[in-house]
Scaffold this active site. Structure first.
Site, PDB file in Angstrom:
ATOM      1  N   LYS A  26       0.854  -1.192   0.000  1.00 15.08           N
ATOM      2  CA  LYS A  26       0.000   0.000   0.000  1.00 15.08           C
ATOM      3  C   LYS A  26       0.890   1.242   0.000  1.00 15.08           C
ATOM      4  O   LYS A  26       1.905   1.280   0.706  1.00 15.08           O
ATOM      5  CB  LYS A  26      -0.901  -0.007   1.252  1.00 15.08           C
ATOM      6  CG  LYS A  26      -1.934   1.130   1.281  1.00 15.08           C
ATOM      7  CD  LYS A  26      -2.867   1.019   2.491  1.00 15.08           C
ATOM      8  CE  LYS A  26      -3.935   2.108   2.484  1.00 15.08           C
ATOM      9  NZ  LYS A  26      -4.860   2.011   3.642  1.00 15.08           N
ATOM     10  N   SER A  39     -10.487   0.261   6.898  1.00 14.25           N
ATOM     11  CA  SER A  39      -9.803   0.359   5.607  1.00 14.25           C
ATOM     12  C   SER A  39      -9.141  -0.911   5.110  1.00 14.25           C
ATOM     13  O   SER A  39      -8.670  -0.961   3.976  1.00 14.25           O
ATOM     14  CB  SER A  39      -8.750   1.470   5.652  1.00 14.25           C
ATOM     15  OG  SER A  39      -9.351   2.722   5.485  1.00 14.25           O
ATOM     16  N   SER A  48      -9.938   2.395   2.631  1.00 12.29           N
ATOM     17  CA  SER A  48      -8.949   3.051   1.807  1.00 12.29           C
ATOM     18  C   SER A  48      -7.969   2.115   1.115  1.00 12.29           C
ATOM     19  O   SER A  48      -7.295   2.518   0.177  1.00 12.29           O
ATOM     20  CB  SER A  48      -8.157   4.029   2.672  1.00 12.29           C
ATOM     21  OG  SER A  48      -7.351   3.335   3.599  1.00 12.29           O
TER      22      SER A  48
END
Lengths: 493, 491
Positions: free
Chosen positions: A78, A182, A158
């Site tokens: 990420k 998330s 997210s």
């Protein structure tokens, strides 16, 4: 080329060990698939050359029996994790050219175990969002579509780049972070397994901060077993993070030898009253049934303060974010938009550097911390947080785990909710209480809804009892209807 | 009536409109003596090439986290104990949010609601020998900011983050000071205590000790007036000047019919004046909240007890002991305790010797010599043992006071011991009666006219004594000479 669609972390580990294929062949196969999947927009940055070099080294180590536990296995990171020498943007314009000189503790742990980074995965800007539409790099597309529909859906957020990449087999494991859901929500939207470990389990050092008291790193994988393997490699005490827990990392893979008979699961009454889609409600009931059949006692429990979790979260998280993001000021690194004086430099840099959702949260956070409002908002939210925490501790006196859906609905369309922040925030209603209490939780694919989209079940356990998540989670994998892979509709031929 | 509006003020500014009283409270920022910064491992030493003591944490790189430096906590507790203050076992770090280029995080980590040290007290002895007690409200830990340079380039500001993150103790007093003089004496005393504790070097020229000064004026007995805060004054002299200027300014304002508005002011060392920096309306809203990157500090009793064991004898205790043990007066004792190195030197010199003579030599000859040579006492060319030996030679009569001063000068230059100098240069006093008698006879013979005069005016004896000593090149024992002159002249 290897068909990476059928592979997962543990099967890759076994195959590399047995010599079914080399790390280099594997990396090449993933690279080819990623290159054909640009439509999904999962990767902000790719590091293919580096990955191929690393694969050669790993192959050497495997040959010489010097392999780390996850040697030669590719991973997506990420874009919130700082990676040494590799652009780290948090999917924000304000960090568009930022190249860290340091490696986050979690990625360092993963690389030490032998993993090979394929690139940096998109996310909502600064991890603020539930649809991955706020990324400066554009929306990420969910590999799943409704049956007989070409409508593009969000992969959740997210960690939408991470969830979409794992679902589309663009990496067998992706790192992610979870501040209010998330990891779990995008996992639920994409038919993947998303684990949010206990707060303090994985070091936050080197992860771009959103809300420090809530942020926690974890893996998105295809299976529960992979989740355990990944956590093993990611977790550990770090003296560079004052909130890191100095607790031994047990052997998580051991969960597989356990029996659920006689254990108990709590069903929170308050969650039953939430506005859940019919399919999700039915799926939840089905899951309860699977546990009953396995000899697990099902108990109704109360989490009375959870109804205040969402408002409390949307005070605490923005408050911390407003302060955490103050460092992006155009002075030291990242984007700078010159101005005629200091104030205009600040204003222009931050006006152009941050997107709307980030600005919205900075404004909310600044407001709730302001003189005259602090007590009414921030302090009150902290009190609510304490009460929610106590609710959970009370519940865990009588149950071993708590079972809820992960999300109120399945994946929605790109653009559908983006102009309605409150509707967007309500996506987190089932996941946020867990962050406020610092507990571990996992989302496991539990079936498909009537339009063929994946649904996720959330399991929550007591602090540092991730092992029970895996133990309970395995039953969902074994009991659910078989979930086919998403068709490769996006692949460029 | 609270002790804050006493009708018998200690210090009054007289004015045609009536008496005024000045009320002062201080916030002292003291840099903690520590190898590394409050939340990072980089060096906290002064100076260094710009940006050479800067870690990723100090530069607020994304994802960097603070980790508390235990040594700084220990120093803060030690200081608290030295200020006879309450140590708070539970304290919390808060973020003070504001934007400035030399504040890389966009917030300063400080302690707001729960400081590490609570109320304490400092005794200050005024010039007239009376004591006042200044109450300490709190002491908390916080980070220093970096430094901005606005004068290197006309277009740009340059920033040095070497100081960014260095540990400070903010020590806040109650409004217990009543004059510039009291404030200066308080800061001096506080600095002495910090130096005894070795928790802050107190070097104001390096910025290790800086003061924010809150000043207000009122009619004696009235409630506190509106205060102005003068920021960042970095010398004891300037603290006095700033208070004098500011109190006069406030009195002038009020006497001209104006009101004092609460504001932050700056002291300009070039003009000796204070000027407005920002008004209360322009004051920052710092949005303090607990730093989520740091856990609250929880100190164990054992941790505190360990520090108690390490505490040195503090100035007040040392003064009492010196007065008791050596029968010194308060004035002499104050001189010796003003620097613990003075007291240490003294105690070596005074061991087995006359304490008063020892103080006099230290505060007189030694201090003026060191001052002349710009040396600190621990760099003194004359060791305490050597000064003691010199005093021994005075006591046993080997050296007269005058000879001793000459020997002292040679000791200063050569760093030799007094005995060695006396032996090498034959500087010992002539005490042997027959030798002195010869000299006395010689002077009397040469000045027979004056002998008659001396018989009339016995004060003339002193002249003869002086001549004899001069003849002996200062070596003749003055009392022996005196005795013999009187005898020979027949007085």
């Amino acid at each position: 080329m290897i068909d990476v669609r059928v592979l997962d972390l543990s099967s890759i580990r076994d195959s590399l060990k047995k010599g079914d294929f080399t790390s280099k062949e594997l990396v090449k196969s993933y690279i080819e698939r990623i290159e054909g999947s640009s439509k999904l927009n999962t990767y902000n940055t790719t590091t293919f050359e580096q990955a191929l070099d690393r694969a050669e080294i790993s192959d050497g180590k495997i040959k010489k029996n010097e392999a780390g536990p996850l040697e030669g296995i590719p991973i997506g990171i990420k874009d919130l994790f700082c990676t040494q020498g590799v652009k780290t943007t948090a999917s924000s314009k304000i960090l568009e050219n930022f190249i860290p000189s340091y490696e986050s503790t979690v990625t360092e742990n993963l690389f030490k175990s032998g993993m090979i980074m394929l690139g940096k995965l998109s996310n909502d800007e600064f991890a603020m969002g539930s649809s991955n539409e706020t990324s400066a790099n554009g929306a990420v597309v969910n590999p799943w579509r409704s049956r007989n529909s070409e409508k593009e859906l969000v992969p959740g957020g997210s960690s939408g780049g991470s969830s979409a990449a794992v679902a589309a087999s663009l990496c067998p494991l992706a790192t992610a972070t979870d501040t209010g859901g998330s990891i779990r929500q995008p996992a639920a939207f994409t038919g993947t397994v998303g684990l949010k470990p206990t707060y303090g389990r994985c070091s936050r050092w080197g992860i771009v901060a959103f809300a420090s008291s809530l942020d926690q790193a974890g893996p998105i994988t295809k299976t529960v077993r992979d989740s355990a393997l990944a956590l093993q490699a990611m977790a550990g005490y770090d003296n560079k993070d004052s909130t890191s827990a100095n607790i031994e990392v047990e052997n998580f893979e051991n969960y597989r030898n356990s029996n659920l008979n006689g254990m108990s699961i709590g069903i929170p009454k308050e969650f039953e009253e939430l506005d859940l889609s019919l399919d999700i409600r039915q799926n939840w009931e089905e899951a309860i049934q699977w546990y009953k059949e396995a000899g697990v006692n099902i108990k109704s429990i109360n989490l009375p303060h959870c109804k205040y979790a969402l408002p409390a979260y949307y005070i605490i998280a923005p408050a911390e974010a407003s302060s955490n993001l103050a460092r992006y000021d155009g002075v030291k690194y990242g984007k700078r938009v010159p101005g005629e004086d200091l104030d205009s430099l600040y204003k222009r840099t931050r006006a152009e550097g941050f997107g709307d959702e980030v600005k919205r949260r900075i404004l909310m956070g600044t407001y709730v911390l302001s003189a005259g409002y602090y007590d009414a908002y921030y302090l009150k939210a902290q009190k609510v947080r304490r009460l929610i925490h106590e609710d959970f501790l009370e519940a865990f006196k009588t149950v071993d785990a708590i079972l809820t859906p992960t999300t109120p609905t399945t994946a929605f369309g790109i653009g559908e909710n983006i102009s309605d922040p409150l509707k967007m925030y309500s996506n987190d209603i089932l996941t946020v209480p867990v962050n406020l209490a610092g507990l571990p939780a996992i989302s496991i694919p539990s079936g498909l809804d009537s339009s063929g989209l994946p649904m996720g079940i959330q399991l929550i356990t007591n602090h540092f009892d991730e092992k029970s998540l895996f133990k309970f989670g395995r039953l969902i994998e074994e009991s659910r209807v078989n979930i086919e892979m998403p068709t490769d509709w996006w692949i460029k031929k | 009536m609270s002790e804050n509006n006493n009708r018998n003020p200690r210090f009054i500014i007289e004015s045609p409109t009536g008496d005024w009283e000045v009320v002062i409270g201080l916030e002292i920022h003291a840099q903690i003596t520590s190898n590394s910064k409050l939340f990072s491992g980089s060096s906290a030493s002064y100076g260094g090439e710009p940006m050479s003591h800067v870690s990723l944490v100090d530069a607020a790189m994304p994802g960097m986290l603070p980790v508390i430096n235990k040594q700084c906590v220990r120093q803060a507790v030690k200081t608290g104990l030295g200020l006879q203050a309450e140590i708070n076992k539970y304290s919390v770090f808060d973020r003070k949010n504001y934007f400035y280029p030399d504040l890389p995080q966009g917030y300063q980590i400080s302690q707001f609601k729960h400081p590490i040290v609570g109320e304490g007290i400092v005794k200050v002895t005024l010039k007239d020998g009376s004591d006042i007690y200044v109450r300490i409200e709190r002491l908390h830990l916080e980070q220093d900011a970096g430094k901005s340079f606005h004068d290197i380039d006309p277009q740009s500001t340059y920033i040095d983050l070497n100081r960014s993150g260095v540990a400070l103790m903010e020590i806040v007093t109650k409004p217990d000071l009543r004059s510039a003089e009291e404030a200066k004496l308080f800061v001096t005393k506080l600095r002495t205590i910090l130096r005894y504790l070795e928790t802050c070097d107190g070097n104001m020229e390096e910025g290790s000790l800086r003061a924010d000064i809150n000043v207000s004026v009122r009619r004696p007995g009235d409630e506190l007036g509106t205060r102005c805060e003068i920021k960042n004054v970095n010398s004891i002299k300037f603290i006095g000047m700033a208070i004098d200027y500011e109190s006069k300014r406030q009195i002038d304002e009020i006497e001209s019919g104006n009101e004092i508005s609460q504001e932050t002011r700056l002291f300009d060392i070039s003009t000796g004046k204070t000027r407005s920096m920002r008004s209360k309306e322009e004051a920052h809203d710092y949005r303090y909240f607990p730093d989520p990157d740091l856990l609250p500090l929880n100190l164990s009793q054992d941790f505190i007890d360990e520090i108690v064991k390490e505490l040195p004898e503090l100035p007040d205790d040392k003064k009492d002991r010196l007065m008791e043990q050596y029968k010194l007066n308060s004035y002499d004792a104050d001189i010796l305790v003003s620097d613990k190195k003075y007291a240490k030197y003294f105690e070596v010199v005074a061991k087995g010797r006359d304490p008063k003579l020892s103080v006099n030599w230290i505060s007189g000859e030694l201090f003026s010599a060191l001052n002349r040579l710009s040396l600190d006492i621990d760099q003194s060319p004359i060791t305490a043992d050597n000064l003691g030996e010199l005093i021994d030679l005075i006591i046993d009569g080997t050296l007269s006071g005058r000879l001793a001063k000459d020997v002292f000068e040679i000791m200063l230059e050569t760093q030799k011991s007094a005995k060695l100098i006396v032996n090498e240069q034959g500087m010992s006093q002539i005490t042997d009666e027959s030798s002195i008698e010869k000299l006395v006879d010689k002077i009397i013979d040469e000045n027979s006219d004056k002998v008659a005069q001396a018989k009339e005016k016995p004060k003339m004896v002193g002249w003869f004594v002086g001549q004899v000593i001069k003849e002996s090149q200062g070596k003749a024992n003055p009392s022996k000479v005196n005795e013999l002159v009187l005898k020979k002249i027949g007085l």
